[in-house]
Design a protein around this motif. Structure first.
Motif, PDB file in Angstrom:
ATOM      1  N   TRP A  21       0.830  -1.198   0.000  1.00  0.00           N
ATOM      2  CA  TRP A  21       0.000   0.000   0.000  1.00  0.00           C
ATOM      3  C   TRP A  21       0.869   1.255   0.000  1.00  0.00           C
ATOM      4  CZ3 TRP A  21      -4.979  -0.472   3.306  1.00  0.00           C
ATOM      5  CH2 TRP A  21      -5.957   0.381   2.818  1.00  0.00           C
ATOM      6  N   GLY A  22       1.941   1.243   0.778  1.00  0.00           N
ATOM      7  CA  GLY A  22       2.829   2.399   0.836  1.00  0.00           C
ATOM      8  C   GLY A  22       3.581   2.635  -0.460  1.00  0.00           C
ATOM      9  N   VAL A  23       3.995   1.556  -1.119  1.00  0.00           N
ATOM     10  CA  VAL A  23       4.734   1.675  -2.376  1.00  0.00           C
ATOM     11  C   VAL A  23       3.818   2.112  -3.518  1.00  0.00           C
ATOM     12  CG1 VAL A  23       5.985   0.297  -4.106  1.00  0.00           C
ATOM     13  CG2 VAL A  23       6.527   0.058  -1.695  1.00  0.00           C
ATOM     14  N   SER A  24       2.534   1.844  -3.401  1.00  0.00           N
ATOM     15  CA  SER A  24       1.621   2.165  -4.491  1.00  0.00           C
ATOM     16  C   SER A  24       1.483   3.668  -4.721  1.00  0.00           C
ATOM     17  CB  SER A  24       0.251   1.543  -4.240  1.00  0.00           C
ATOM     18  OG  SER A  24      -0.378   2.144  -3.131  1.00  0.00           O
ATOM     19  N   TRP A  25       1.620   4.491  -3.680  1.00  0.00           N
ATOM     20  CA  TRP A  25       1.421   5.930  -3.856  1.00  0.00           C
ATOM     21  C   TRP A  25       2.423   6.567  -4.807  1.00  0.00           C
ATOM     22  CZ3 TRP A  25      -2.910   8.256  -2.930  1.00  0.00           C
ATOM     23  CH2 TRP A  25      -3.802   7.648  -2.064  1.00  0.00           C
ATOM     24  N   PRO A  26       3.722   6.286  -4.670  1.00  0.00           N
ATOM     25  CA  PRO A  26       4.639   6.849  -5.675  1.00  0.00           C
ATOM     26  C   PRO A  26       4.355   6.337  -7.091  1.00  0.00           C
ATOM     27  CG  PRO A  26       5.857   6.108  -3.750  1.00  0.00           C
ATOM     28  CD  PRO A  26       4.441   5.653  -3.574  1.00  0.00           C
ATOM     29  N   ILE A  27       3.898   5.094  -7.201  1.00  0.00           N
ATOM     30  CA  ILE A  27       3.546   4.560  -8.517  1.00  0.00           C
ATOM     31  C   ILE A  27       2.359   5.335  -9.092  1.00  0.00           C
ATOM     32  CG2 ILE A  27       2.644   2.530  -9.732  1.00  0.00           C
ATOM     33  CD1 ILE A  27       4.283   0.835  -7.699  1.00  0.00           C
ATOM     34  N   TYR A  28       1.351   5.606  -8.268  1.00  0.00           N
ATOM     35  CA  TYR A  28       0.192   6.384  -8.724  1.00  0.00           C
ATOM     36  C   TYR A  28       0.622   7.787  -9.122  1.00  0.00           C
ATOM     37  CZ  TYR A  28      -2.583   2.765  -6.356  1.00  0.00           C
ATOM     38  OH  TYR A  28      -3.123   1.585  -5.945  1.00  0.00           O
ATOM     39  N   LYS A  29       1.477   8.386  -8.307  1.00  0.00           N
ATOM     40  CA  LYS A  29       1.956   9.739  -8.589  1.00  0.00           C
ATOM     41  C   LYS A  29       2.672   9.766  -9.939  1.00  0.00           C
ATOM     42  CE  LYS A  29       2.964  14.007  -7.397  1.00  0.00           C
ATOM     43  NZ  LYS A  29       1.967  15.028  -7.347  1.00  0.00           N
ATOM     44  N   HIS A  30       3.443   8.752 -10.217  1.00  0.00           N
ATOM     45  CA  HIS A  30       4.152   8.663 -11.491  1.00  0.00           C
ATOM     46  C   HIS A  30       3.166   8.396 -12.638  1.00  0.00           C
ATOM     47  CE1 HIS A  30       7.590   8.044 -14.080  1.00  0.00           C
ATOM     48  NE2 HIS A  30       7.081   6.884 -14.477  1.00  0.00           N
ATOM     49  N   GLY A  31       2.173   7.575 -12.397  1.00  0.00           N
ATOM     50  CA  GLY A  31       1.219   7.203 -13.434  1.00  0.00           C
ATOM     51  C   GLY A  31       0.354   8.347 -13.928  1.00  0.00           C
ATOM     52  N   VAL A  32      -0.005   9.286 -13.047  1.00  0.00           N
ATOM     53  CA  VAL A  32      -0.879  10.383 -13.476  1.00  0.00           C
ATOM     54  C   VAL A  32      -0.155  11.373 -14.381  1.00  0.00           C
ATOM     55  CG1 VAL A  32      -2.476  10.224 -11.537  1.00  0.00           C
ATOM     56  CG2 VAL A  32      -0.499  11.732 -11.359  1.00  0.00           C
ATOM     57  N   GLN A  33       1.153  11.218 -14.526  1.00  0.00           N
ATOM     58  CA  GLN A  33       1.888  12.063 -15.474  1.00  0.00           C
ATOM     59  C   GLN A  33       1.657  11.614 -16.913  1.00  0.00           C
ATOM     60  OE1 GLN A  33       6.009  11.953 -14.338  1.00  0.00           O
ATOM     61  NE2 GLN A  33       5.590  12.744 -12.293  1.00  0.00           N
ATOM     62  N   PHE A  34       1.195  10.389 -17.109  1.00  0.00           N
ATOM     63  CA  PHE A  34       1.075   9.833 -18.448  1.00  0.00           C
ATOM     64  C   PHE A  34      -0.357   9.714 -18.952  1.00  0.00           C
ATOM     65  CE2 PHE A  34       5.017   8.203 -16.643  1.00  0.00           C
ATOM     66  CZ  PHE A  34       5.907   8.669 -17.603  1.00  0.00           C
ATOM     67  N   MET A  35      -1.327   9.906 -18.088  1.00  0.00           N
ATOM     68  CA  MET A  35      -2.720   9.853 -18.521  1.00  0.00           C
ATOM     69  C   MET A  35      -3.559  10.697 -17.582  1.00  0.00           C
ATOM     70  SD  MET A  35      -3.986   6.007 -17.430  1.00  0.00           S
ATOM     71  CE  MET A  35      -2.685   5.189 -18.278  1.00  0.00           C
TER      72      MET A  35
END
Length: 114
Positions: A21-35
């Protein structure tokens, strides 16, 4: 009260949940840059829903969808569309770490205020 026969397994699974759950937030933050954020939240919810559907398929008779479909639709709109969608939009404006703290402090604040 039931006794937990496997406390170590419970602690390991809890630690794994916290880490994922903690690691998912940086992934989400990175993902919203592309869509767009709502598309990202929708895709994320669709993938999770598909996985959950596969696990819940064998319990389908207990769910009684025909009887409770209105509650399921309301829950889907409030939880997935509004909560997760707006949460993903908010990630654009704040750093991932700060945003995750703000999102998950909500239950604590709600408990204190109630």
């Amino acid at each position: 009260m039931t006794e937990n026969k496997y406390p170590l397994v419970s602690y390991i699974l809890l630690a794994l949940l916290i880490i994922i759950w903690g690691v998912s937030w940086p992934i989400y933050k990175h993902g919203v840059q592309f869509m767009p954020p709502l598309l990202f939240a929708g895709i994320r919810s669709f993938i999770a829903g598909t996985l959950l559907f596969l696990f819940a398929w064998k319990l389908r008779h207990h769910i009684r969808f025909k009887k409770h479909w209105k509650l399921y639709v309301i829950s889907a709109i409030l939880n997935n569309v509004l909560y997760l969608g707006l949460q993903t939009v908010g990630m654009i404006y704040l750093p991932g770490g700060l945003f995750s703290v703000l999102v998950y402090i909500q239950p604590v604040i709600l408990g204190i205020l109630s």
